[in-house]
Each structure stands twice: as structure tokens, then as C-alpha cells.
Design an enzyme around this catalytic site. Structure first.
Site, PDB file in Angstrom:
ATOM      1  N   ARG A  27       0.813  -1.215   0.000  1.00  0.00           N
ATOM      2  CA  ARG A  27       0.000   0.000   0.000  1.00  0.00           C
ATOM      3  C   ARG A  27       0.851   1.271   0.000  1.00  0.00           C
ATOM      4  O   ARG A  27       0.332   2.363  -0.264  1.00  0.00           O
ATOM      5  CB  ARG A  27      -0.910   0.029   1.235  1.00  0.00           C
ATOM      6  CG  ARG A  27      -2.100  -0.904   1.147  1.00  0.00           C
ATOM      7  CD  ARG A  27      -2.927  -0.842   2.417  1.00  0.00           C
ATOM      8  NE  ARG A  27      -4.204  -1.501   2.241  1.00  0.00           N
ATOM      9  CZ  ARG A  27      -5.332  -0.894   1.919  1.00  0.00           C
ATOM     10  NH1 ARG A  27      -5.323   0.405   1.718  1.00  0.00           N
ATOM     11  NH2 ARG A  27      -6.453  -1.551   1.769  1.00  0.00           N
ATOM     12  N   TRP A  78       2.948   6.223   1.518  1.00  0.00           N
ATOM     13  CA  TRP A  78       3.103   6.596   0.116  1.00  0.00           C
ATOM     14  C   TRP A  78       2.914   8.102   0.068  1.00  0.00           C
ATOM     15  O   TRP A  78       1.849   8.618   0.394  1.00  0.00           O
ATOM     16  CB  TRP A  78       2.065   5.884  -0.744  1.00  0.00           C
ATOM     17  CG  TRP A  78       2.252   6.089  -2.216  1.00  0.00           C
ATOM     18  CD1 TRP A  78       3.051   5.371  -3.059  1.00  0.00           C
ATOM     19  CD2 TRP A  78       1.604   7.089  -3.036  1.00  0.00           C
ATOM     20  NE1 TRP A  78       2.951   5.861  -4.341  1.00  0.00           N
ATOM     21  CE2 TRP A  78       2.073   6.914  -4.346  1.00  0.00           C
ATOM     22  CE3 TRP A  78       0.707   8.104  -2.771  1.00  0.00           C
ATOM     23  CZ2 TRP A  78       1.646   7.714  -5.399  1.00  0.00           C
ATOM     24  CZ3 TRP A  78       0.289   8.912  -3.819  1.00  0.00           C
ATOM     25  CH2 TRP A  78       0.757   8.712  -5.118  1.00  0.00           C
ATOM     26  N   GLY A 107      -5.034   8.967   3.670  1.00  0.00           N
ATOM     27  CA  GLY A 107      -5.982   9.871   3.038  1.00  0.00           C
ATOM     28  C   GLY A 107      -5.397  11.254   2.867  1.00  0.00           C
ATOM     29  O   GLY A 107      -4.182  11.470   2.965  1.00  0.00           O
ATOM     30  N   GLU A 495      -3.525  -2.140 -21.882  1.00  0.00           N
ATOM     31  CA  GLU A 495      -3.152  -2.754 -20.615  1.00  0.00           C
ATOM     32  C   GLU A 495      -1.701  -3.245 -20.654  1.00  0.00           C
ATOM     33  O   GLU A 495      -0.960  -3.107 -19.676  1.00  0.00           O
ATOM     34  CB  GLU A 495      -4.106  -3.897 -20.296  1.00  0.00           C
ATOM     35  CG  GLU A 495      -3.775  -4.691 -19.043  1.00  0.00           C
ATOM     36  CD  GLU A 495      -3.843  -3.882 -17.754  1.00  0.00           C
ATOM     37  OE1 GLU A 495      -3.351  -4.389 -16.729  1.00  0.00           O
ATOM     38  OE2 GLU A 495      -4.360  -2.745 -17.769  1.00  0.00           O
ATOM     39  N   LYS A 499       1.327  -2.010 -18.148  1.00  0.00           N
ATOM     40  CA  LYS A 499       2.154  -2.913 -17.343  1.00  0.00           C
ATOM     41  C   LYS A 499       3.643  -2.633 -17.568  1.00  0.00           C
ATOM     42  O   LYS A 499       4.430  -2.621 -16.624  1.00  0.00           O
ATOM     43  CB  LYS A 499       1.833  -4.376 -17.694  1.00  0.00           C
ATOM     44  CG  LYS A 499       0.510  -4.867 -17.169  1.00  0.00           C
ATOM     45  CD  LYS A 499       0.534  -4.969 -15.665  1.00  0.00           C
ATOM     46  CE  LYS A 499      -0.844  -4.810 -15.073  1.00  0.00           C
ATOM     47  NZ  LYS A 499      -1.407  -3.476 -15.123  1.00  0.00           N
ATOM     48  N   GLU A 502       4.584   0.569 -15.783  1.00  0.00           N
ATOM     49  CA  GLU A 502       4.521   0.497 -14.330  1.00  0.00           C
ATOM     50  C   GLU A 502       5.770  -0.109 -13.706  1.00  0.00           C
ATOM     51  O   GLU A 502       6.260   0.388 -12.693  1.00  0.00           O
ATOM     52  CB  GLU A 502       3.298  -0.337 -13.899  1.00  0.00           C
ATOM     53  CG  GLU A 502       1.972   0.380 -14.004  1.00  0.00           C
ATOM     54  CD  GLU A 502       0.828  -0.498 -13.556  1.00  0.00           C
ATOM     55  OE1 GLU A 502       0.056  -0.062 -12.702  1.00  0.00           O
ATOM     56  OE2 GLU A 502       0.705  -1.633 -14.070  1.00  0.00           O
ATOM     57  N   HIS A 518      -1.710   7.733 -38.811  1.00  0.00           N
ATOM     58  CA  HIS A 518      -2.213   9.057 -38.449  1.00  0.00           C
ATOM     59  C   HIS A 518      -1.310   9.742 -37.422  1.00  0.00           C
ATOM     60  O   HIS A 518      -1.770  10.628 -36.695  1.00  0.00           O
ATOM     61  CB  HIS A 518      -3.640   8.961 -37.923  1.00  0.00           C
ATOM     62  CG  HIS A 518      -4.617   8.480 -38.947  1.00  0.00           C
ATOM     63  ND1 HIS A 518      -5.049   9.262 -40.001  1.00  0.00           N
ATOM     64  CD2 HIS A 518      -5.218   7.273 -39.104  1.00  0.00           C
ATOM     65  CE1 HIS A 518      -5.882   8.570 -40.756  1.00  0.00           C
ATOM     66  NE2 HIS A 518      -5.996   7.359 -40.231  1.00  0.00           N
ATOM     67  N   LYS A 617      -0.538   0.374  -4.277  1.00  0.00           N
ATOM     68  CA  LYS A 617      -1.573  -0.531  -4.754  1.00  0.00           C
ATOM     69  C   LYS A 617      -2.972   0.077  -4.691  1.00  0.00           C
ATOM     70  O   LYS A 617      -3.677   0.134  -5.683  1.00  0.00           O
ATOM     71  CB  LYS A 617      -1.528  -1.825  -3.921  1.00  0.00           C
ATOM     72  CG  LYS A 617      -2.507  -2.897  -4.386  1.00  0.00           C
ATOM     73  CD  LYS A 617      -2.160  -3.410  -5.759  1.00  0.00           C
ATOM     74  CE  LYS A 617      -3.066  -4.539  -6.204  1.00  0.00           C
ATOM     75  NZ  LYS A 617      -2.745  -4.960  -7.571  1.00  0.00           N
TER      76      LYS A 617
END
Length: 622
Positions: A27, A78, A107, A495, A499, A502, A518, A617
Site C-alpha cells: 500500500r 506513500w 488519506g 493494458e 504494465k 509500471e 495518423h 496498490k
């Protein structure tokens, strides 16, 4: 995005706090700290141990300092407000006139600047750049007036604007931890087999408490909880005594251990066949589909639905984009897919008879929760949540639900949460099509058979890992990459690019392959690897033309193809043939090798696979 643990016991809680933080490190992992009440019976002092970096660094420092206490709070951070420094690490302390208050917080406090100015006017000095420190000083100012910590927290949280989960300790009450939540998760762990006698705990995630208890109670918005060795008490946001049901967590300790794998991401990639099987268990064991899979009110809600609005962020947003292709082509219902963080901040137009679908792994994603509330405020109250956490805020805020049953996902880069979301969305597609009379009995039976076969098909796709590992070595020195797909595989390319970004820090972008000429084609040269999702569908011949455009500019192609696409490997063209085309389920299969490519490219580059820089996360702040 951060992790909280609190404990009161008749034993040393430092090992409990440290072990809990290790389980919550996914986290947040910029810094970590613990605060301990060292004395008993109102004559205590609070001490802190903090460190920049990982929980292991904190553990070493705590051992060096001989940390030992029966009451404590802990946090892994974090960074939001303020840089990654020890002074910004939690817990934060307010220390004046022989009274100490320590606080940890998840928060964002949106009115922290005005509160800071007010507190400075009262003589409080700030040692950090964080919004959290205002909570410590506010609590200190109330407790200094003769108010107990439990009542002080009730008073202070009424002044906080934004999202929070907090835990606090006071030198005046060294046998007590008080917590509260609004917008960020916090749960109560009840010790001694659920009796609460002898020891009790707080945490932002059940996984942090499996070492000490399986009995947990999920706090509601605005709840304030006090824990001690003699039990616990809870009041709601009106200050009234509240009872929250104690449930026995079914989470397995083994499910959050690495086992034989080198990283959680690798483990979770290979868990996908089982996660899909678990998610589809009720579906694949049935002879036909029913709306009841999504809740007792699903049938009348689906019957009046004329369009869908999907709200999600990041990887979950990509699953929504795939679902748009499925639902519009199979169920013939128009679908809008919105990035949740954008939807609530524009002048959205309400649409009657809309089913609002929110998608989230954690169910605590702040932007998605806020977007859901915004949609409901516009009168769109038919809501469905697809989520991996049964007691999450998103589940509780929705009329209908579908649990993905992926199990804990620890790696920051989502893998099995994504594919189980896709599986759930495909089931929704079939149920909607059936309810509208579009899905014939034969087609339903055919697609149910395909769903039952999906775990076995995923296992076969995973067999490509050795070749993907070889490809990954070629990415180690690259700084940029393109991903291409067409139709419902374009979101899969998106996706795959996410990945790679990240966990390898390679700049990667995804494009619908028809868009190459284009603009993006200007980027293609021998130094630009181009990853292509190439199923054997109706667009394969057009996609082959796009590949020729890349080769003509010297681009190196890495193609994940179905069998019988007749794309041949050669100079500058690398090809892995997966399976026969899986029809509409093809996106679920094709994303696995993209996950493996990112994983092994990250290993080749030496980056931290499970804890990439600057990311966490659970995104519980805006």
C-alpha cells in the site's frame, strides 16, 4: 494508499506492528514508522522509530533501539504532502506541556492549510510538510483541555474535510488506541478468539492481522473506535453507540505468502487460472445463466436498463473498455466508459434508465467512489459494483454486486484482478443478452462451455513463458515501446503498455493499429520495439497490413498471434503462436503474455517488480 496497524495487548506489540506493516507494504513503501506508549497507568511517554525506505529498514532500527511496548501504532507511507523524508514519515507527534499525542493517517485532509494557520496561531510548531500533522496538534489542543482521547477524536474528525483513516495514542492513556475512518478503510481486529479480552487491533487491511486474529469488524463511514486490553467500543458519526458485526475472515495466510515464486507479480500471473475458476464457480456449475448472479434486485433493474455507464480507473478502466465491445456486440446495449477521475469533474449529463457499473480491485478507489456518488446525485441510482473485496466501500454503496474472488493481489501491477474483472464482465454481457432475448439457448450453452474451458486455456497460454523471457532480454536496453491492437484487443494493448510502464519504467504507448499512419508511425525506427496483439479474427488481414507498415520503417515486431494467422517469424519479426482463436474470450487469453513480458523485462532491467517507484496498490486518495 498507505497502511495502518494499531495494537493493544498484554505482550510486546512491536513484532505485531512490524509484521503487519510487512503485509501492508504494497500500500505504500516510501517510509515507515511506529509510535509506542512505553509507560502504563497514565504515566507514560511516547516514543517513535521512523525510517525512510522499506519496512525492513524500520525493523532493523527498532531492534537496534530495543523497542518494546504493549500499546502502539504503525504506518507505511506513500508520499502525498511533502517529500520522502524521515520528518514527513508517520507517526506524527504533538508534544507540549508534558502531553504527547501521536497519529498515523491515510488519506488527504483538504482543509489542512487553514487548520495549520489556526494551530500556528495557538503556538503549535510544525515539523513536517504533511497534512497529517494538523490532526496530531488538533487532538493535542482538545486533550489538553481535559478531554479523553476517544471523545477528542470524535470532536476533531468533525473538523476534517477530505478522506481519512486515523489511529492515535496519548501519553495520558497508554493502554488505549483510538481510530476513525471516512473515505479510507479501517477495520477492527478482535483478539482472543473474538472475545476482545486481552488484546485488540486496528488495521487498514485484514491481511495485516491474520498473524493475531481472524475476527474482524468493518467500520462504517464516520465511526470512531477505541481499543484496549479490556475490550473495545464504537460510536457512529452521530456519536451514538454502534455495533458492527464481527466476521471471521476466510483469507488464508498462505494466499499472501510468496511460496515458490520470486515475486508476487509472478505468483499472481500464475494464479490466474485458479482465480478465474473461483470467480466463475457459480456460473460454470450452472446449466444456464440468471440475473440473480448479480443480486436479488438484478432482474427488474436489468429489465429497465437502456444504456450502461462504466466508471473505473487504470487497469479497471481497461476492463471496462473491453466490456464495451462485448456488451454492444452481444447484448446490443450502448455503453459509455468513463475514467472515474474525469467523470465527476465535468458537466455530466444524466441519462434515464442507466445502469452505472463501477469496477475496482480494492473497492476503496477514491476517484471511483466519488464518481459513483456523483452519478447517483444526478439520479442514476441503479448501480452495480464489480470488485474483489466483499466488505469494501464500493460494494456497500451499490445496489448490485459481483465479487471477482481473485484472492489477495499484492503486486502493485494488477494481473489476476484484471482477468477476473473481464470474466465477470463477460458473464454480465451474457446475462444482459439473455434477458433481452438475444442470446439463444444454443449460443448460451456454447459460451458456457467456453467459460468452463477458460482456466485450462489460460494454463496453456502460460506455457509461453520461456520464449517471452527470451524476448524480454531485448527490451532491457529500450526506452520506448509501442503496443498495437484492433477491436476488442485494443484495450488489451493499452493494458500491456501500462504494465510495461509500471514496472520497467520504459515509456510505452498503445494505439489502435489503424491509427498508425495518423501520427505514431513517425516514432517507428530500429530502436522502437512494437508489440502486437494479433488474434485470428475478422480484422487479422487489416492488422497484417499495419505490421508491414512497421517493418517498412525498420521497426522490430513482437507478435502474440493465434494459431493459423500465418504471420511468419523472420528478420525483425518475432512471433509466438498461442491457441486457436478463442472468440470473444480472446482478450482474457492474450493479456497473459503481455503481463509476462513486462515481468521479465523488469527483471532484466533490475527494477523492483512488486513495488515500483512512485506507485502504491490501493489508490485511496484523489
Amino acid at each position: 494508499m498507505c497502511g495502518i496497524v494499531g495494537a493493544v495487548a498484554h505482550r510486546n506489540v512491536v513484532p505485531i506492528l512490524i509484521e503487519g506493516l510487512k503485509k501492508l507494504e504494497y500500500r505504500g513503501y516510501d517510509s515507515a514508522g511506529i509510535a509506542l506508549a512505553e509507560g502504563r497507568s497514565g504515566h507514560g511517554l511516547l516514543s517513535r522509530v521512523r525510517s525512510v525506505g522499506r519496512v525492513a529498514d524500520l525493523e532493523t532500527r527498532a531492534a537496534e533501539e530495543g523497542a518494546d511496548a504493549h500499546t502502539g501504532i504503525a504506518h507505511t507511507r506513500w508520499a502525498t504532502h511533502g517529500g520522502v523524508t524521515e520528518s514527513n514519515a508517520h507517526p506524527h507527534i504533538s508534544d507540549r506541556n508534558r502531553l504527547q499525542i501521536c497519529v498515523v493517517h491515510n488519506g488527504i485532509i483538504e482543509n489542512h492549510e487553514s487548520l495549520r494557520a489556526e494551530l500556528k496561531g495557538k503556538g503549535y510548531t510544525f515539523q513536517s510538510q504533511t497534512d497529517t500533522e494538523v490532526i496530531a496538534h488538533l487532538l493535542h489542543s482538545v486533550v489538553a483541555g481535559g478531554i479523553a482521547l476517544f471523545e477528542a477524536v470524535q470532536s476533531v474528525v468533525k473538523r476534517l474535510e477530505g478522506a481519512y483513516a486515523i489511529a492515535a495514542i496519548s501519553s495520558q492513556q497508554p493502554d488505549t488506541v483510538v481510530g476513525s475512518r471516512r473515505g479510507s478503510p479501517l477495520l477492527l481486529g478482535v483478539g482472543q478468539g473474538g472475545s476482545g479480552k486481552g488484546e485488540n487491533f486496528l488495521a487498514s487491511d485484514t491481511s495485516a492481522l491474520l498473524q493475531v486474529t481472524r475476527h474482524v469488524a468493518y467500520l462504517e463511514e464516520g465511526d470512531v473506535v477505541q481499543i484496549g486490553t479490556d475490550g473495545y467500543r464504537i460510536v457512529d458519526d452521530q456519536g451514538q453507540p454502534a455495533q458492527r458485526p464481527i466476521v471471521e475472515s476466510q483469507l488464508s495466510a498462505d494466499s499472501i505468502e510468496l511460496g515458490p515464486y520470486a515475486h508476487y507479480m509472478q505468483k499472481e500471473i500464475f494464479e490466474q487460472p485458479g482465480a478465474i475458476a473461483n470467480t466463475l464457480e457459480m456460473v460454470t456449475n450452472a446449466s444456464s445463466l440468471s440475473a440473480g448472479l448479480f443480486g436479488s434486485d438484478a432482474e427488474p433493474i436489468f429489465a429497465r436498463t437502456k444504456q450502461l455507464l462504466i466508471l473505473a480507473c487504470g487497469t479497471s478502466y481497461h476492463s471496462g473498455l473491453v466490456a464495451k465491445y462485448w456488451i454492444e456486440s452481444i447484448a446490443r446495449i450502448p455503453v459509455a466508459v468513463e475514467i472515474a477521475s474525469e467523470y465527476r469533474y465535468r458537466d455530466s449529463v444524466e441519462m434515464a434508465d442507466t445502469l452505472v457499473i463501477t469496477i475496482s480491485q480494492s473497492g476503496e478507489t477514491a476517484d471511483t467512489l466519488a464518481a459513483l456518488q456523483h452519478a447517483k446525485s444526478l439520479g442514476m441510482t441503479d448501480t452495480l459494483s464489480i470488485c474483489n473485496v466483499p466488505e469494501s466501500a464500493l460494494i456497500r454503496a451499490s445496489k448490485l454486486r459481483f465479487l471477482t474472488r481473485a484472492g489477495p493481489e499484492i503486486g502493485v501491477a494488477s494481473t489476476k484482478a484484471f482477468t477476473t474483472q473481464l470474466a465477470a464482465l463477460f458473464v454480465l454481457t451474457l446475462v444482459l443478452a439473455k434477458q433481452r432475448g438475444i442470446l439463444t439457448t444454443d449460443r448460451e450453452r456454447e459460451l458456457l462451455t467456453a467459460l468452463r474451458h477458460l482456466p485450462a486455456a489460460l494454463n496453456r497460454v502460460l506455457e509461453c513463458e520461456p520464449t517471452v523471457k527470451d524476448w524480454a532480454q531485448l527490451f532491457a536496453s529500450k526506452q520506448n515501446a509501442l503496443f498495437l491492437g484492433r477491436g476488442m484487443h485494443f484495450p488489451i494493448a493499452m493494458e500491456g503498455a501500462l504494465k510495461l510502464k509500471e514496472i520497467t519504467y520504459i515509456h510505452a504507448e498503445a494505439y489502435a493499429a489503424g491509427e498508425l499512419k495518423h501520427g505514431p508511425l513517425a516514432l517507428v525506427d530500429a530502436a522502437m520495439p512494437v508489440v502486437v496483439v494479433a488474434p485470428n479474427d475478422s480484422l487479422i488481414e487489416k492488422l497484417k497490413s499495419n505490421l508491414q507498415e512497421v517493418r517498412a520503417r525498420g521497426g522490430e515486431l513482437f507478435v502474440f498471434a493465434d494459431q493459423d494467422t500465418h504471420i511468419e517469424a523472420g528478420d525483425g519479426i518475432h512471433v509466438i503462436n498461442l491457441l486457436d482463436h478463442a472468440g470473444p474470450l480472446s482478450p482474457i487469453l492474450h493479456v497473459l503474455p503481455l503481463q509476462l513480458l513486462s515481468y521479465h523485462a523488469a527483471l532484466a532491467r533490475g527494477t523492483d517488480v512488486d513495488k515500483p517507484r512512485n506507485l502504491a496498490k490501493s489508490v485511496t486518495v484523489e
